[in-house]
Design a protein around this motif. Sequence first.
Motif, mmCIF file in Angstrom:
data_model
loop_
_atom_site.group_PDB
_atom_site.id
_atom_site.type_symbol
_atom_site.label_atom_id
_atom_site.label_comp_id
_atom_site.label_asym_id
_atom_site.label_seq_id
_atom_site.Cartn_x
_atom_site.Cartn_y
_atom_site.Cartn_z
ATOM 1 N N GLU A 79 0.827 -1.210 0.000
ATOM 2 C CA GLU A 79 0.000 0.000 0.000
ATOM 3 C C GLU A 79 0.861 1.259 0.000
ATOM 4 N N GLY A 80 1.999 1.219 0.665
ATOM 5 C CA GLY A 80 2.875 2.384 0.734
ATOM 6 C C GLY A 80 4.052 2.324 -0.219
ATOM 7 N N ALA A 81 4.088 1.306 -1.056
ATOM 8 C CA ALA A 81 5.248 1.088 -1.919
ATOM 9 C C ALA A 81 5.181 1.922 -3.198
ATOM 10 N N ASP A 82 6.343 2.154 -3.753
ATOM 11 C CA ASP A 82 6.459 2.800 -5.060
ATOM 12 C C ASP A 82 6.307 1.687 -6.103
ATOM 13 N N VAL A 83 5.080 1.485 -6.551
ATOM 14 C CA VAL A 83 4.755 0.370 -7.447
ATOM 15 C C VAL A 83 5.576 0.454 -8.737
ATOM 16 N N LYS A 84 5.739 1.662 -9.267
ATOM 17 C CA LYS A 84 6.506 1.821 -10.512
ATOM 18 C C LYS A 84 7.945 1.354 -10.325
ATOM 19 N N LEU A 144 -5.211 -17.515 -17.547
ATOM 20 C CA LEU A 144 -4.667 -17.577 -16.192
ATOM 21 C C LEU A 144 -5.596 -16.748 -15.318
ATOM 22 N N LYS A 145 -6.110 -17.359 -14.249
ATOM 23 C CA LYS A 145 -7.079 -16.694 -13.377
ATOM 24 C C LYS A 145 -6.485 -16.569 -11.979
ATOM 25 N N MET A 146 -6.507 -15.356 -11.453
ATOM 26 C CA MET A 146 -5.943 -15.121 -10.123
ATOM 27 C C MET A 146 -6.874 -14.188 -9.354
ATOM 28 N N ILE A 147 -7.295 -14.618 -8.180
ATOM 29 C CA ILE A 147 -8.103 -13.796 -7.284
ATOM 30 C C ILE A 147 -7.251 -13.570 -6.036
ATOM 31 N N HIS A 148 -7.158 -12.316 -5.593
ATOM 32 C CA HIS A 148 -6.332 -11.995 -4.421
ATOM 33 C C HIS A 148 -7.044 -10.975 -3.546
ATOM 34 N N GLY A 149 -6.551 -10.781 -2.358
ATOM 35 C CA GLY A 149 -7.150 -9.833 -1.425
ATOM 36 C C GLY A 149 -6.322 -8.579 -1.268
ATOM 37 N N LEU A 150 -5.560 -8.225 -2.286
ATOM 38 C CA LEU A 150 -4.672 -7.069 -2.166
ATOM 39 C C LEU A 150 -5.337 -5.850 -2.817
ATOM 40 N N ASP A 151 -4.741 -5.186 -3.794
ATOM 41 C CA ASP A 151 -5.362 -4.014 -4.390
ATOM 42 C C ASP A 151 -5.038 -3.923 -5.881
ATOM 43 N N ILE A 152 -5.534 -2.859 -6.532
ATOM 44 C CA ILE A 152 -5.353 -2.692 -7.970
ATOM 45 C C ILE A 152 -3.875 -2.572 -8.335
ATOM 46 N N GLY A 153 -3.088 -1.945 -7.471
ATOM 47 C CA GLY A 153 -1.647 -1.830 -7.722
ATOM 48 C C GLY A 153 -0.990 -3.194 -7.799
ATOM 49 N N THR A 154 -1.442 -4.093 -6.961
ATOM 50 C CA THR A 154 -0.912 -5.457 -6.983
ATOM 51 C C THR A 154 -1.309 -6.156 -8.269
ATOM 52 N N SER A 155 -2.546 -5.964 -8.694
ATOM 53 C CA SER A 155 -2.989 -6.557 -9.962
ATOM 54 C C SER A 155 -2.110 -6.049 -11.101
ATOM 55 N N LYS A 156 -1.810 -4.753 -11.100
ATOM 56 C CA LYS A 156 -0.961 -4.171 -12.144
ATOM 57 C C LYS A 156 0.446 -4.761 -12.097
ATOM 58 N N ILE A 177 -8.051 -6.681 -15.440
ATOM 59 C CA ILE A 177 -7.831 -6.662 -13.999
ATOM 60 C C ILE A 177 -8.922 -5.875 -13.285
ATOM 61 N N SER A 178 -8.968 -6.116 -11.980
ATOM 62 C CA SER A 178 -9.784 -5.315 -11.075
ATOM 63 C C SER A 178 -8.974 -5.206 -9.791
ATOM 64 N N ASP A 179 -9.571 -4.599 -8.780
ATOM 65 C CA ASP A 179 -8.862 -4.466 -7.499
ATOM 66 C C ASP A 179 -8.388 -5.808 -6.962
ATOM 67 N N LYS A 180 -9.181 -6.846 -7.150
ATOM 68 C CA LYS A 180 -8.923 -8.128 -6.507
ATOM 69 C C LYS A 180 -8.717 -9.288 -7.469
#
Length: 190
Positions: A79-84, A144-156, A177-180
């Motif tokens: 959540e606080g990471a520099d995703v880029k 490939l199907k992946m469902i997770h409990g993280l956020d849109i940044g993680t999906s990206k 993608i979506s948030d999850k």
Amino acid sequence: MNKRRVCTTISAKHWELLKKYTAKFETQQKALEFALESLENDTKRSSEQLADEQVWLLTGKGTESACILHRDAFKTLLEGADVKRIIKIVTNQKIAEHMISWYYQKPLKKCSLKEVLDGVVFFLKAAKVADTVNYVESGNYYTLKMIHGLDIGTSKMFIIFIGSLFEAYGLKTESEISDKSLFMKVYKNL
């Protein structure tokens, strides 16, 4: 129900245990059947846990892993990471390629597409970052199907992480993608 008769002797220690659990389960038969089913379930669970533990032990050596984080801690860090910046590191170091090559002990290009997909699923399951992850064959592509409990940044991040792997393998992907969730079409080279 088809039943079988069992006659045996047991030690005094186990006789006391049988008496204790007979009181709980009402009959010796129920106590023994429950014990056998529990033993069977524990054996299955232990082999699954052992596989996960072996993955962590092996991947720690092969992939130069720095640490293992609890999923909630990982989520907070993301959540606080520099995703880029993370995406740049993952792409430049070709981490996904290295993991698949290390796992199969051969260059990525020598792996079959099914091996690459199985490897991706294996590592995502072992890392426990996804609630569910699998793939299905759909004609000229795999999904490939992946469902997770993280956020849109993680999906990206996963699109870049996994997409770069298939790009290096020489295949095109298409993602939704979506948030999850992440759904990635991996087109076969026909």
